[in-house]
Design a protein around this motif. Structure first.
Motif, PDB file in Angstrom:
ATOM      1  N   THR A 189       0.837  -1.373   0.173  1.00 37.18           N
ATOM      2  CA  THR A 189       0.015   0.075   0.008  1.00 37.18           C
ATOM      3  C   THR A 189       0.616   0.394  -0.191  1.00 37.18           C
ATOM      4  O   THR A 189       2.067   1.593   0.235  1.00 37.18           O
ATOM      5  CB  THR A 189      -1.036  -0.046   1.627  1.00 37.18           C
TER       6      THR A 189
ATOM      7  N   ARG B  72      -3.608   1.846  -2.914  1.00 40.08           N
ATOM      8  CA  ARG B  72      -1.960   1.056  -3.964  1.00 40.08           C
ATOM      9  C   ARG B  72      -1.709   2.575  -4.796  1.00 40.08           C
ATOM     10  O   ARG B  72      -2.682   3.199  -4.894  1.00 40.08           O
ATOM     11  CB  ARG B  72      -3.264   0.212  -4.823  1.00 40.08           C
TER      12      ARG B  72
ATOM     13  N   SER C 211       2.561  -0.623  -7.906  1.00 35.76           N
ATOM     14  CA  SER C 211       2.245  -1.363  -8.268  1.00 35.76           C
ATOM     15  C   SER C 211       1.812  -1.574  -9.149  1.00 35.76           C
ATOM     16  O   SER C 211       2.533  -2.527 -10.315  1.00 35.76           O
ATOM     17  CB  SER C 211       0.734  -1.852  -7.394  1.00 35.76           C
TER      18      SER C 211
END
Length: 414
Positions: free
Chosen positions: A144, A365, A369
Motif C-alpha cells: 500500500t 495502491r 504496483s
C-alpha cells in the motif's frame, strides 16, 4: 533526459496549479485525477480526429520513460526514506509487533489470498490466467501507498496511534511486497517451484539482509550527521546514504526498500532526539519534505498518464468484469489480512473503534504496483496483469482516496 525531465516538471506544475485553483483535492490525488482526465480526453479527441498530434506526443513521451526503472531504481529509495524520516519511532516502537504482523505476515497472506481467489474467479469468467501469474499480481498489488493516506489522516484529525500503525505498515509492506514479487518472478523464470527451504533462505536473505543492512547504514549515517554542523553537508550525507545505500543493497542482493525504511527511521529518530535537546529543527527536514512532495506529484502524474498505454486483450465486457473482480478481491483480501485481525483482537492491537474499516479502505495502491507490473517480462498474460493493476490503482486513489477522510471522521472513535 533533459527534455523528459522538463516536460514532466512543467506538466506536474500546471496540473498542481489546476488542482489547487479549481479542485482543491489532496495534491497527489488531484494531479493524478487531472492527468487521467487529460489523457482520456486526448484519447477521445484523437478518436474524433481533432486532437492533432497531442495524443502521439504523450505516447512518445511515455515510451521514452521507463516507468518501472524510474520508480524502482530512482524515486522509491527517496520516497521511502522521506516517509520514514518523519515517523515517530518512539510511538512506532509501542506498536512494533502490530506493525510487523500486518506488514510481514499480512502482506504474505494477502499475496496468497489475492492470487488464489483471483485464479478461481477469472477462471469462472473463461479468463484462464495461470496461478503463478495470479500470485505475481497478488504480490505486486498487496503493498500500500502511505503518502496520500497520511496527509488525509492528519487533516481528518485521526488519533496518533492509528496514524503510526498505518504509516509503519505501509512503509514496511512495500519492501515485503517487492521481495515476494522478486521471489515469484524468479520461480517463473526458472520454470519450477523451489523447495520450501530454498524459498525461505531467499526470503531471509532479501528481507533480513535488508533490515540488517539498513540498521548498519542508519547508525553510520547518524554518527556522521552528529559529527558535522553544516546544513549543506547534512543534505549531501543523507542523499549519499539513500542513493548510494540503495545501489549497494542491490549489489548485495538484499532488499533496498526495507533498508531505506530502516535508515529513515534511525536517522529521523536521532535527529528528533538531538533537535529536542537543541530546541530547534534544521533545514534538512524541510529539504526532504519538499523533495517528497515533488517526487510524489511527478509520480502520480505519471500514474495518471499511464492509462493511454494500458490495453486489455479481451472484450470490453470481460475486461470490465475482470477489473471489478480484481478490485473486489483485493479489498476482500485487505479486510481479511488487516481489518479482520484488528477487529477480532482489538484489545491486543490497542486501536480505536472504526480502525478495521479505516485500515481496509485506507490501503491505497500506488505507483509501486504499476512499476512492478511494468517490470514483468513479455508474455501472453503481461498486458492482462498490467490492466488489472491499473484498475485497482485507479479505483483506490480516485474512489477510496476521495472518500477516506469522510470515513475517518464518521467512524473513528477513541
Amino acid at each position: 533526459m533533459l527534455d523528459i525531465a522538463a516536460s514532466l516538471l512543467v506538466l506536474t506544475a500546471l496540473l498542481a496549479c489546476v488542482n489547487q485553483r479549481f479542485l482543491r483535492l489532496p495534491t497527489t490525488i488531484g494531479v493524478m485525477a487531472t492527468a487521467l482526465v487529460l489523457s482520456l480526453a486526448l484519447v477521445g479527441l484523437d478518436a474524433l480526429g481533432v486532437a492533432g498530434d497531442l495524443h502521439e506526443r504523450e505516447q512518445a513521451l511515455l515510451r521514452r520513460i521507463d516507468f518501472s526503472e524510474l520508480l524502482m531504481q530512482g524515486m522509491l529509495s527517496m520516497l521511502l526514506f522521506a516517509g520514514a524520516l518523519h515517523v515517530d519511532v518512539a510511538a512506532l516502537r509501542a506498536y512494533r509487533w502490530q506493525v510487523a504482523l500486518l506488514a510481514f505476515v499480512g502482506t504474505a497472506i494477502s499475496t496468497a489470498v489475492v492470487g488464489g481467489v483471483l485464479f478461481v474467479v477469472l477462471g469462472s469468467f473463461g479468463l484462464a490466467l495461470p496461478l503463478l501469474d495470479c500470485l505475481l499480481f497478488g504480490a505486486l498489488i498487496s503493498p500500500t501507498d502511505p503518502i496520500a493516506v497520511i496527509g488525509i489522516l492528519k487533516s481528518a484529525g485521526a488519533p496518533r496511534n492509528l496514524e503510526v500503525v498505518i504509516a509503519g505498515e505501509s512503509l514496511f509492506n512495500d519492501g515485503v511486497g517487492v521481495v515476494l514479487f522478486t521471489l515469484l518472478l524468479g520461480v517463473a523464470a526458472e520454470g519450477g517451484a523451489p523447495s520450501a527451504g530454498h524459498a525461505l533462505a531467499l526470503l531471509l536473505r532479501e528481507a533480513g539482509g535488508g533490515l540488517l543492512f539498513g540498521w548498519v547504514l542508519g547508525q553510520a549515517t547518524s554518527r556522521l550527521l552528529r559529527s558535522v554542523a553544516g546544513d549543506q553537508v547534512d543534505v549531501l550525507l543523507t542523499l549519499a546514504a539513500v542513493v548510494g545505500g540503495y545501489a549497494l543493497a542491490n549489489h548485495l542482493h538484499v532488499s533496498g526498500p526495507l533498508a531505506m525504511v530502516v535508515v529513515g527511521l534511525i536517522v529521523g529518530h536521532a535527529r528528533r532526539t538531538a533537535g529536542a535537546a537543541a530546541g530547534a529543527h534544521r533545514p534538512l527536514d524541510v529539504f526532504w519534505e519538499l523533495l517528497d512532495e515533488l517526487l510524489n506529484a511527478v509520480l502520480f502524474v505519471l500514474v495518471g498518464m499511464q492509462v493511454i498505454v494500458i490495453r486489455f486483450p479481451v472484450s470490453p465486457a470481460l475486461a470490465t468484469a475482470a477489473g471489478v473482480a480484481a478490485i473486489v478481491v483485493t479489498l476482500g483480501a485487505r479486510w481479511l489480512t488487516v481489518g479482520l485481525p484488528v477487529r477480532l483482537f482489538r484489545a491486543a492491537f490497542r486501536l480505536p473503534a472504526g480502525a478495521p474499516g479505516v485500515l481496509t479502505w485506507g490501503g491505497l495502491r500506488g505507483g509501486i504496483s504499476i512499476a512492478l507490473a511494468l517490470s514483468l517480462p513479455a508474455g501472453p498474460w503481461r498486458e492482462t496483469i498490467l490492466a488489472l493493476t491499473y484498475c485497482v490503482v485507479a479505483f483506490s486513489i480516485l474512489v477510496q482516496g476521495l472518500s477516506f477522510a469522510r470515513l475517518v471522521r464518521a467512524t473513528v472513535r477513541d
